[in-house]
Each structure stands twice: as structure tokens, then as C-alpha cells.
Motif scaffolding. Structure first.
Motif, PDB file in Angstrom:
ATOM      1  N   CYS A 720       0.836  -1.209   0.000  1.00  0.00           N
ATOM      2  CA  CYS A 720       0.000   0.000   0.000  1.00  0.00           C
ATOM      3  C   CYS A 720       0.870   1.258   0.000  1.00  0.00           C
ATOM      4  O   CYS A 720       0.541   2.254  -0.669  1.00  0.00           O
ATOM      5  CB  CYS A 720      -0.932  -0.016   1.215  1.00  0.00           C
ATOM      6  SG  CYS A 720      -2.254  -1.243   1.089  1.00  0.00           S
ATOM      7  N   ARG A 731      -4.660   0.373  -9.806  1.00  0.00           N
ATOM      8  CA  ARG A 731      -5.094  -0.297  -8.577  1.00  0.00           C
ATOM      9  C   ARG A 731      -4.024  -1.267  -8.095  1.00  0.00           C
ATOM     10  O   ARG A 731      -3.137  -1.667  -8.860  1.00  0.00           O
ATOM     11  CB  ARG A 731      -6.405  -1.056  -8.795  1.00  0.00           C
ATOM     12  CG  ARG A 731      -6.237  -2.328  -9.586  1.00  0.00           C
ATOM     13  CD  ARG A 731      -7.504  -3.173  -9.644  1.00  0.00           C
ATOM     14  NE  ARG A 731      -7.252  -4.440 -10.298  1.00  0.00           N
ATOM     15  CZ  ARG A 731      -7.279  -4.614 -11.605  1.00  0.00           C
ATOM     16  NH1 ARG A 731      -7.576  -3.607 -12.422  1.00  0.00           N
ATOM     17  NH2 ARG A 731      -7.001  -5.814 -12.120  1.00  0.00           N
ATOM     18  N   LEU A 754      -4.311   1.425   5.275  1.00  0.00           N
ATOM     19  CA  LEU A 754      -4.626   2.428   4.254  1.00  0.00           C
ATOM     20  C   LEU A 754      -4.390   3.835   4.777  1.00  0.00           C
ATOM     21  O   LEU A 754      -3.910   4.716   4.050  1.00  0.00           O
ATOM     22  CB  LEU A 754      -6.080   2.263   3.807  1.00  0.00           C
ATOM     23  CG  LEU A 754      -6.385   0.983   3.012  1.00  0.00           C
ATOM     24  CD1 LEU A 754      -7.880   0.818   2.826  1.00  0.00           C
ATOM     25  CD2 LEU A 754      -5.682   1.004   1.658  1.00  0.00           C
ATOM     26  N   ALA A 761      -9.058   3.685  -0.362  1.00  0.00           N
ATOM     27  CA  ALA A 761      -9.533   2.303  -0.313  1.00  0.00           C
ATOM     28  C   ALA A 761      -9.992   1.820  -1.680  1.00  0.00           C
ATOM     29  O   ALA A 761      -9.919   0.624  -1.988  1.00  0.00           O
ATOM     30  CB  ALA A 761     -10.670   2.179   0.701  1.00  0.00           C
ATOM     31  N   LEU A 764      -7.486  -0.281  -3.693  1.00  0.00           N
ATOM     32  CA  LEU A 764      -7.014  -1.563  -3.161  1.00  0.00           C
ATOM     33  C   LEU A 764      -8.007  -2.662  -3.497  1.00  0.00           C
ATOM     34  O   LEU A 764      -9.220  -2.499  -3.320  1.00  0.00           O
ATOM     35  CB  LEU A 764      -6.827  -1.489  -1.645  1.00  0.00           C
ATOM     36  CG  LEU A 764      -6.393  -2.790  -0.963  1.00  0.00           C
ATOM     37  CD1 LEU A 764      -5.030  -3.253  -1.465  1.00  0.00           C
ATOM     38  CD2 LEU A 764      -6.381  -2.626   0.551  1.00  0.00           C
ATOM     39  N   GLU A 765      -7.489  -3.775  -3.992  1.00  0.00           N
ATOM     40  CA  GLU A 765      -8.297  -4.951  -4.302  1.00  0.00           C
ATOM     41  C   GLU A 765      -7.728  -6.139  -3.531  1.00  0.00           C
ATOM     42  O   GLU A 765      -6.533  -6.425  -3.607  1.00  0.00           O
ATOM     43  CB  GLU A 765      -8.261  -5.242  -5.798  1.00  0.00           C
ATOM     44  CG  GLU A 765      -9.116  -6.450  -6.205  1.00  0.00           C
ATOM     45  CD  GLU A 765      -9.090  -6.687  -7.709  1.00  0.00           C
ATOM     46  OE1 GLU A 765     -10.056  -6.284  -8.376  1.00  0.00           O
ATOM     47  OE2 GLU A 765      -8.086  -7.233  -8.207  1.00  0.00           O
ATOM     48  N   LEU A 787     -15.446  -5.336   4.364  1.00  0.00           N
ATOM     49  CA  LEU A 787     -14.423  -4.801   3.460  1.00  0.00           C
ATOM     50  C   LEU A 787     -15.057  -3.983   2.338  1.00  0.00           C
ATOM     51  O   LEU A 787     -14.531  -2.946   1.927  1.00  0.00           O
ATOM     52  CB  LEU A 787     -13.594  -5.954   2.877  1.00  0.00           C
ATOM     53  CG  LEU A 787     -12.799  -6.792   3.889  1.00  0.00           C
ATOM     54  CD1 LEU A 787     -12.068  -7.933   3.181  1.00  0.00           C
ATOM     55  CD2 LEU A 787     -11.798  -5.928   4.644  1.00  0.00           C
ATOM     56  N   VAL A 792     -13.105  -1.224  -0.308  1.00  0.00           N
ATOM     57  CA  VAL A 792     -12.126  -2.127  -0.895  1.00  0.00           C
ATOM     58  C   VAL A 792     -12.819  -3.067  -1.869  1.00  0.00           C
ATOM     59  O   VAL A 792     -13.913  -3.568  -1.599  1.00  0.00           O
ATOM     60  CB  VAL A 792     -11.407  -2.925   0.212  1.00  0.00           C
ATOM     61  CG1 VAL A 792     -10.470  -3.957  -0.391  1.00  0.00           C
ATOM     62  CG2 VAL A 792     -10.643  -1.987   1.117  1.00  0.00           C
TER      63      VAL A 792
END
Length: 908
Positions: A720, A731, A754, A761, A764-765, A787, A792
Motif C-alpha cells: 500500500c 489499482r 490504508l 480504499a 485496493l483490491e 471490506l 475495498v
């Protein structure tokens, strides 16, 4: 016996009455009173002397305990502080410094100062750490930077260490600090090169108040003092500080103790230097440092406690002598009354005895020396179904036995039973006999000196049945009723001892493959039925002469004895495989299972029980590692593989702390416009000796050992933080293991990561596999929604390789489906793979999900995936995983090229 006891008591009373009439009462009182007073005085004197001796010994033990405890705590505290010096000198030795110049260059500089300062700040009340070169000049210190121009070449301890005379490891000396200007206690450690050349000194300066505070924390009694001194008598600290003649010895007391300080331990009496009176002193040297802890108390304080303790004894003795006359008079006056009461009590006790006998849980019989019944309770009659008209006082032992046999309850030979009782009538005996109705009776006989005996009869039928059930449970598995590990080890141990020369014994360890998945998907009841079925199959294959046991879970064992050839072992293995692979009906489910089998042979694979079982276990895990559904004989190389795996685990733990793990990134490309849409974070490990270690080896090991949680969180934070530096439209995809996903605090941790990385967020995957959903669907789906709520994205990885993918797609709207590389690899040559990919793409489009195909290596695969409607691809065709610097350069280079062409997306 009760009647004889009464007769003896009456005779004693008559003799007492005759004595009272013959001897004058006053004479008896005077003689008895004088004897009692003499006993009291002697007893009080002996008690006072014992109290005095106990007071001295107790005080001596308390001083010794105090000295021992303080020396242990002080030694532990100094060793705890000495860790920094040892660590620093060890690091210098490990760095390969050979000359004073190299030592001076390496240990000078602000970096070393910050390291020294950090080490000392981490230790409370630790003083300061300074480094001097071979000439005694200060080159670094944890106190100040830059270091002042100070030299200690005139210090005694420095000269001693430089010349090599005296203790080579550590010297303690009291000096005036040349940095602080205050009295200081220096603990110096010599630094030498591998060739023995003197490089310098690392010393730790501790101010005396630290020792004073250490002593002040001890709660002392009155007239007691403690002190800390070097072995040469140099004073370090004392508590309390007092110079009064009536108080503690204080600091001046150490001047009279120099002879004592030459000994490691001392406890005894010494003249007090303040009053010339004797003092009790205890001295103990620290185990690892030339320091003594001295405790001292005055004898006046010790005897003060003794006087306080003896005062009640003297008072009690005086009161006792005073009360003697009163008690003797009272005894004479009550003597006749007591005799009258004793007769009444004897009658009452006889009635109570009869009631107690009849209220016993056991049957009770008492026979005299002529084998006639004296006492019998109701329980004995009811236990054997006898008649009270026959079994009564006066009946003979033989008549009672005949009556019991005629009543049909006793199955005995009367003459033989009577002879056995007569043989054992003079000692305690406990036997268990069986009745005709199946009950078990425990008979406990206790002999009398006159030849009679008393016996209790107890029905122990239920107790014996319970003991048998407990014994069965201790040696058999409750579910399958197979022998358990305990009985297996006993059986195998016997077989190894009884093994004939040339005969071999085979031990099979059998693990049911994929049993956990069956338990998780079909439930524990079905799993239990499957284990019962497997147990029956193994018993049928092994035959009646061989041992089959359940070791726990889905693991079984078979012991094959009398093995003459390896072919006999493989024949049994094949028979087990053929039988266990047949479908089994378990509560309406028709299940096919397989097994992994490990085999060890005695004596070639071990002649000791533990070794044989361990080697069979290694062989079983080798079979599982070979892909399951097979068997392996034990080979010596398996031990090496296990040791290699253990070493890999140790190296992996060290790798995480030493920074050997790295996060690399593989780009994902859009099939629509060939732009880079994101990057997947992949963990890499470069071993210092083995080089690159494949993730397939160490990721599974991290999951098994529990390291995956700590490593996974580090990967998230690292990835991250790196993604925050990328273009905003790229991403980041991060894999989360089932172990990480099992934590209910995953969402909170993700939010914290994060926040620290300052990464939105939405960029982010999280990639998960179906394994995280199998164990607990409801909790997993609830965590997925958490999540999703924080923004996310969720991707389902390795889709199509598990058990219940379609049901999960219905329960939770994933953002992306990743098509496993096994389908992509054969897409051009296998119509089934192409159809599966087409079906996955159609499902994803219907659920408004995107798709990513993994492992794309050829242009033809890319073309076919695009034709089938796949959204994104990743693989060697587009680029392998690369370090953070390279992926960052690629992303910005592509963005610059795209910006120059006037396009928005980042393109390859």
C-alpha cells in the motif's frame, strides 16, 4: 470383644478405689503437685533455650536469604545491563576489526552515537556507555556528541586491561566521571582483535544512586543494615546511612569486614565496629561480578524478639503451676462421678455399636477363635439371601457356609473355602468372589490376636463394571472401537521384543485424504460415519491376527507382524487401497475416499518403538507430499528432508526480521486498449545461501507455522505504501490467506494500513480463494461485506478449482473473477478449457463483474481470451513480476508516453 473391654474397665476402677483407700489423699496431692511443678519449670527452661537457639538460627537464615535474594537480583540486574556491552563487543569482534585504527574509525561517528544512545535509552537506570581506543582516548559516548577530548589512560582499570594483567573480561572500579564530573562506578570490558591485540575499552558508567535506590527499595527490620562493596573492600552503597552507636553499622561497618569479603559466602558473628558488641553478619558474592552484598543485624535486636517470644511461656508456666493444685483437687472430687459416667457411657456405646453395624453399607461378620459367630449385621444376611434364624450369634462358620450354598447364592467348595480362610486367618486378606447370580463380592478379613477375625462383605459388581469400562476407554477409540495409540504402542512394543531373528514387522500409518473437506462440506456426522467405515475396511483387510488402531482424527495405523518379504507388505497395501477406494454410503451420501500410507519396517527402519513410529510418520508425509493417494516406504533421506524443512522454517523466521523478504509487482493489462490497469503484489524471498526460494515452498510453510499473519500484514503495509506513489488510476491487488481472513479484526487492520499509507480504499483490491469461505460461510461473508463497506474491491482468485464457487457468486457480489492458469494453459488446444473460460466470462458479465485471466504466455492465448470476452490479462507475455523501483519506472514511463500521445490511460 466389647464385653471383655467392659470387664477390664471395671477391674481398673476397682483397683483405683483400693489405691485411694490405702494412700492418704493429701500425700498424693503433694507428691503429684511437686512433680507437676518440677515438670513445668524444666519445660519452661528448655523451651526458653530452644526459643533462643531458634531466634539465632531464624535471624541467620533471614540474613542469608536477604543476602542471597539481593545478590541474585543485583547480579540479574547487572547482567541485564551487561547485555548491551556484550552485544557491542560481540558486534565489534564479528566485524573483523584487526587494528586500533580500524577500531577507532568504526566506533567513531554520529551513527554509533545514536546506536549507543538508543541502546541505553531502552534500559531504565542503566547509566551511560562509552568507548575508548587503545590509547585511552574517548571516541564515542551515549551521553554527548561530539565526544569531548577526554582520556582515561591514567585509570587503574585501563592500565590493567591494556597490559593484559588481571581479569581479562570485566573490571569494576569507583572513579570520578570525567564527562559527568560526579562519582561514578565503572564496569569496563576489554576489546581485543582475533589476534589478541588490545583495541580499546567499552565501559558502562553507573552512578552510585542507582545502587542506593536498589538498596532503599528493600524493606528492613530495625537494627538491620545492608551494603554493597567490591571484593577489595571499596564501598559502593549502603542502606540505611547512619553513624549512631545504637543504630545500623552503616558504611563504617565495611572497614571491619575486609577479611569476610575475601570469601564468596559467609555467615556468622563478628564484632560490631560501632559498639564492639557482637553482630550477626551474612555476606554473599555475586555470581558474575566481583561485588559482595553484606547484611548485618545486632544481637540485641535478635534477643529482643526472643524475650518477646519467651514472655508468654514464662507467664503460662507460672499460671500452670498455680493451677496445678486446683486441678488436682478437682480431679479427686470428680473421680467417682467419672466412674459412674463411664458405666453409663459403656452401655450407650454398646447400643451405638449395634446401630452402627446395622447401618453399614457392607455386610459385617465377626467370628471368635472357635469359628463361631459373635456379631452379624442385617446387610450380610440380605447380601447372600440368608435366614436370620440360622445366621445368628453362636452359629458356626461351617453352618453359615452350608446355609449359603443351600440358599443358592454361594458357589464354593465348603471344605476348600474353610481351609483357605484358616490358612490366611492370621493376616489381612482381601479377595473377590463371584456369586451364582453374577454379582461380585469383595471380602476383606482382618485377624484378631486371639485367633478370631472380622470380615466385611461388599457388592462391587457395578464398581468392577465401571473399572472395566474405564479401562476399555483408556485403550480403545470411542468412535470406532479400535485400539488407540496407547494400546498400539503396548502391542508394538511387545511385538518388537518377541520378534524372532529374520522376522520383520511392518507399521502402516494411514491418513484419509481430503477428510477435512468432507467434514467441512458434509458435516461432522457424515465424517464420523466415514471414519467408522474406514475402520471396518482396515480391520477386514488386516485380518484377525493383526493390530488396527486409530491414532486420532483421520489417521489410522496397522501393525503387520511375521513379515517375510516386502511383497507381503505391498500386497496388503494394494488390498487396503482397493477396498478403501470403493464408494462408501454415509448417511445418504455416497463418498469416495483415498489414503496416503507411510510404511516402516523393523528392524531395518528402527528396532525401538518411538523410532519406528516416527519413521512411519515421515513416510506417510512423504506420500502426502507426493500428491496423496499413494504409499511410501521409509527412506533415510526423508529425515534429511524433514530437517531441511525445519531449517527452512528457521530461515523464514529470520528472513522476515532480516529484511530478506521482498514484495514484487506484476502488471495487469486491459484487453480492450492494452493499458495497464493495476498490479498484483507478489511475495519473493532471496535466501542468502540458497538464492531465490519459490513461493510454493515458503508460503505454505508460513501458513502452517502461523507466520503468514505477521508476513501478510507486512506485505499489505509495504504494497500500500508503494501503491501510494503510483499514478492514481492504477489499482493494487493483494492476496489474503485463509489464516489472515480468519481474523475478525481484518477490516480494522486494513483501514489502519490504508490510513498510514495514505492510499484510497478504492485503489485496493483484496484477492481471496474459496478456501477462506469453506470453513465458515456466514462469518466470511460478513467480513467481505465489511471490506466492501470501507471501499475495498474483492476478487475471487483461482476460480473453478474449488468446490462451491457458484454458490459463493450468488451469496456475495465479487468485483472480479480471476480465471486460473490451468484453464488458460490449454485454451488453444482443449475445447473443454475454452468452454469453461467462456462460461466463467458469461457468469461474470451477468453478475456485473470483470474477469482477469492468469498465466497468459502466448499471443494466441491473448487473442482467444479477447474473443471470449475476458476483461483483463496478466502473465509472462506482458511482463513478469518486478521489484518496486522497476514497476514504478514502468508505470511513469508508460504514463509519460501516453500523455505525449494525448491519451489518458496508462498503456503498455
Amino acid at each position: 470383644m466389647s464385653w471383655n473391654h467392659a470387664m477390664k474397665h471395671r477391674s481398673l476402677v476397682r483397683r483405683l478405689r483400693r489405691g485411694l483407700c490405702e494412700v492418704p489423699v493429701i500425700t498424693r496431692l503433694v507428691v503429684l503437685g511437686l512433680l507437676l511443678i518440677a515438670v513445668i519449670v524444666i519445660g519452661a527452661t528448655v523451651t526458653a533455650l530452644k526459643f533462643q537457639e531458634r531466634a539465632l538460627r531464624q535471624s541467620e537464615r533471614e540474613l542469608e536469604s536477604t543476602a542471597r535474594l539481593l545478590s541474585s537480583q543485583l547480579d540479574h540486574h547487572l547482567r541485564y545491563l551487561d547485555v548491551v556491552q556484550k552485544d557491542l563487543t560481540a558486534r565489534i569482534a564479528a566485524s573483523g576489526v584487526e587494528t586500533p585504527e580500524e577500531f577507532r574509525n568504526q566506533m567513531s561517528g554520529p551513527a554509533v552515537y545514536r546506536e549507543l544512545r538508543a541502546k541505553m535509552d531502552a534500559l531504565p537506570n542503566s547509566g551511560s556507555l562509552t568507548v575508548y581506543d587503545g590509547d585511552g582516548k574517548l571516541i564515542n559516548s551515549s551521553i554527548v556528541w561530539p565526544p569531548p577530548e577526554i582520556a582515561i589512560s591514567d585509570r587503574n582499570y585501563f592500565r590493567t586491561m591494556k597490559t593484559g594483567e588481571g581479569p581479562p573480561a570485566v573490571i569494576i572500579e569507583s572513579v570520578e566521571g570525567r564527562i559527568s564530573g560526579k562519582p561514578t562506578i565503572v564496569i569496563a570490558r576489554r576489546v581485543v582483535s582475533d589476534r589478541g591485540e588490545f583495541l580499546g575499552v567499552v565501559d558502562r558508567a553507573i552512578e552510585p544512586w542507582i545502587f542506593a535506590d536498589f538498596l532503599a527499595s528493600v524493606e528492613l527490620g530495625p537494627w538491620t543494615s545492608i551494603a554493597i562493596s567490591q571484593n577489595d573492600g571499596t564501598f559502593l552503597a549502603s542502606h540505611p546511612k547512619s553513624d549512631s552507636a545504637g543504630g545500623a553499622a552503616g558504611e563504617n561497618a565495611l572497614l571491619a569486614l575486609r577479611d569476610v569479603l575475601r570469601l564468596k559466602h559467609y555467615s556468622g558473628f563478628l564484632p560490631c565496629p560501632m559498639t564492639d558488641a557482637k553482630c550477626l553478619v551474612s555476606s554473599r558474592e555475586l555470581r558474575n561480578f566481583p561485588i559482595h552484598v553484606v547484611t548485618m543485624t545486632s544481637l540485641s535486636a535478635v534477643f529482643q524478639h526472643w524475650r518477646d517470644d519467651i514472655r508468654p511461656v514464662v507467664m503460662i508456666a507460672a499460671l500452670s503451676a498455680l493451677a496445678v493444685a486446683v486441678l488436682l483437687i478437682a480431679v479427686i472430687r470428680k473421680l467417682l462421678d467419672q466412674h459412674r459416667v463411664s458405666r453409663e457411657l459403656l452401655t450407650l456405646e454398646k447400643e451405638r455399636l449395634q446401630r452402627a453395624v446395622n447401618n453399614m453399607a457392607q455386610g459385617l461378620v465377626l467370628f471368635d477363635a472357635s469359628e463361631h459367630l459373635v456379631i452379624c449385621n442385617r446387610q450380610f444376611i440380605d447380601l447372600y439371601g440368608l435366614s436370620a434364624e440360622v445366621v445368628k450369634p453362636g452359629a458356626s462358620f461351617v453352618d453359615i457356609l452350608r446355609h449359603g450354598k443351600a440358599a443358592g447364592s454361594m458357589k464354593i467348595d465348603i471344605d476348600e473355602y474353610r481351609a483357605s480362610v484358616q490358612r490366611e486367618r492370621h493376616r489381612h486378606q482381601v479377595v473377590v468372589t463371584g456369586l451364582l447370580d453374577g454379582r461380585s463380592i469383595q471380602v476383606s478379613r482382618e485377624p484378631f490376636s486371639d485367633g478370631g477375625w472380622v470380615a466385611t462383605h461388599e457388592d462391587v459388581t457395578e464398581r468392577r463394571r465401571t473399572e472395566e469400562r474405564i479401562s476399555h476407554l483408556a485403550h480403545f477409540d470411542a468412535l470406532t472401537d479400535l485400539p488407540n495409540r496407547t494400546q498400539l504402542e503396548e502391542h508394538l512394543g511387545r511385538k518388537l521384543v518377541e520378534r524372532a531373528p529374520g522376522e520383520r514387522i511392518a507399521v502402516f500409518l494411514i491418513d484419509v485424504d481430503e477428510f477435512k473437506n468432507i467434514n467441512d462440506t458434509l458435516g461432522h456426522f457424515v465424517g464420523d460415519e466415514l471414519l467408522k467405515a474406514v475402520a471396518a475396511i482396515l480391520k477386514s483387510c488386516a485380518g484377525n491376527g493383526e493390530m488396527v488402531a486409530r491414532l486420532g482424527g483421520d489417521e489410522f495405523a496397522v501393525v503387520q507382524s511375521g513379515v517375510q518379504s516386502v511383497e507381503a507388505v505391498t500386497s496388503l497395501v494394494e488390498e487396503i487401497f482397493d477396498a478403501i477406494r470403493e464408494p462408501v454410503d454415509c448417511l445418504g451420501h455416497r463418498i469416495r475416499v483415498d489414503a496416503s500410507i507411510g510404511i516402516a519396517l523393523a528392524p531395518q527402519d528402527g528396532s525401538v518403538l518411538e523410532e519406528l513410529l516416527k519413521n512411519a510418520d515421515l513416510a506417510m508425509y512423504a506420500a502426502k507430499a507426493a500428491g496423496r493417494r499413494t504409499y511410501r516406504f521409509f527412506e533415510p533421506c526423508m529425515v534429511a528432508r524433514v530437517q531441511e524443512r525445519r531449517q527452512l522454517e528457521i530461515d523464514l523466521r529470520r528472513a522476515h526480521t532480516n529484511g530478506e523478504l521482498m514484495v514484487w509487482y506484476q502488471p495487469c493489462y486491459s484487453l480492450k486498449d492494452s493499458s495497464i490497469t493495476g498490479c498484483e503484489a507478489l511475495l519473493r524471498w532471496h535466501h542468502p545461501r540458497r538464492g531465490p526460494v519459490p513461493p510454493s515452498e515458503f508460503v505454505a510453510l508460513a501458513e502452517e507455522t502461523g507466520l503468514i499473519g505477521e508476513i501478510g500484514e507486512w506485505v499489505l503495509q509495504t504494497a500500500c505504501s508503494e501503491a501510494a506513489l503510483w499514478p492514481e488510476n492504477i489499482r493494487l491487488s493483494v492476496n489474503v490467506s485463509p489464516a489472515q481472513f480468519g481474523s475478525p479484526a481484518l477490516a480494522l487492520r486494513l483501514m489502519s494500513v490504508l490510513s498510514r499509507a495514505k492510499l484510497p480504499a478504492s485503489r485496493l483490491e483484496i484477492e481471496i480463494t474459496e478456501a477462506v469461505l469453506i470453513s465458515d460461510d456466514e462469518e466470511a461473508l460478513a467480513l467481505l461485506h465489511q471490506l466492501r463497506d470501507i471501499g475495498v474491491s474483492i476478487a475471487l482468485d483461482d476460480f473453478g478449482t474449488g468446490y462451491s464457487s457458484l454458490s459463493y457468486l450468488r451469496c456475495f457480489p465479487f468485483d472480479r473473477i480471476k480465471i486460473d492458469r490451468s484453464f488458460v494453459r490449454d485454451i488453444a488446444s482443449c475445447e473443454a478449457s475454452s468452454s469453461i473460460v467462456q462460461a466463467v466470462v458469461n457468469i461474470a458479465q451477468a453478475r456485473r463483474m470483470t474477469t482477469t485471466a492468469e498465466g497468459v504466455e502466448t499471443e494466441e492465448q491473448r487473442r482467444l481470451l479477447r474473443a471470449l470476452g475476458c476483461t483483463e490479462v496478466q502473465g509472462w507475455l506482458f511482463g513478469s513480476a518486478m521489484p518496486a523501483e522497476e514497476i514504478r519506472r514502468l508505470l511513469f514511463d508508460v504514463r509519460s508516453a501516453g500523455a505525449g500521445a494525448g491519451t489518458g490511460p496508462v498503456r503498455a
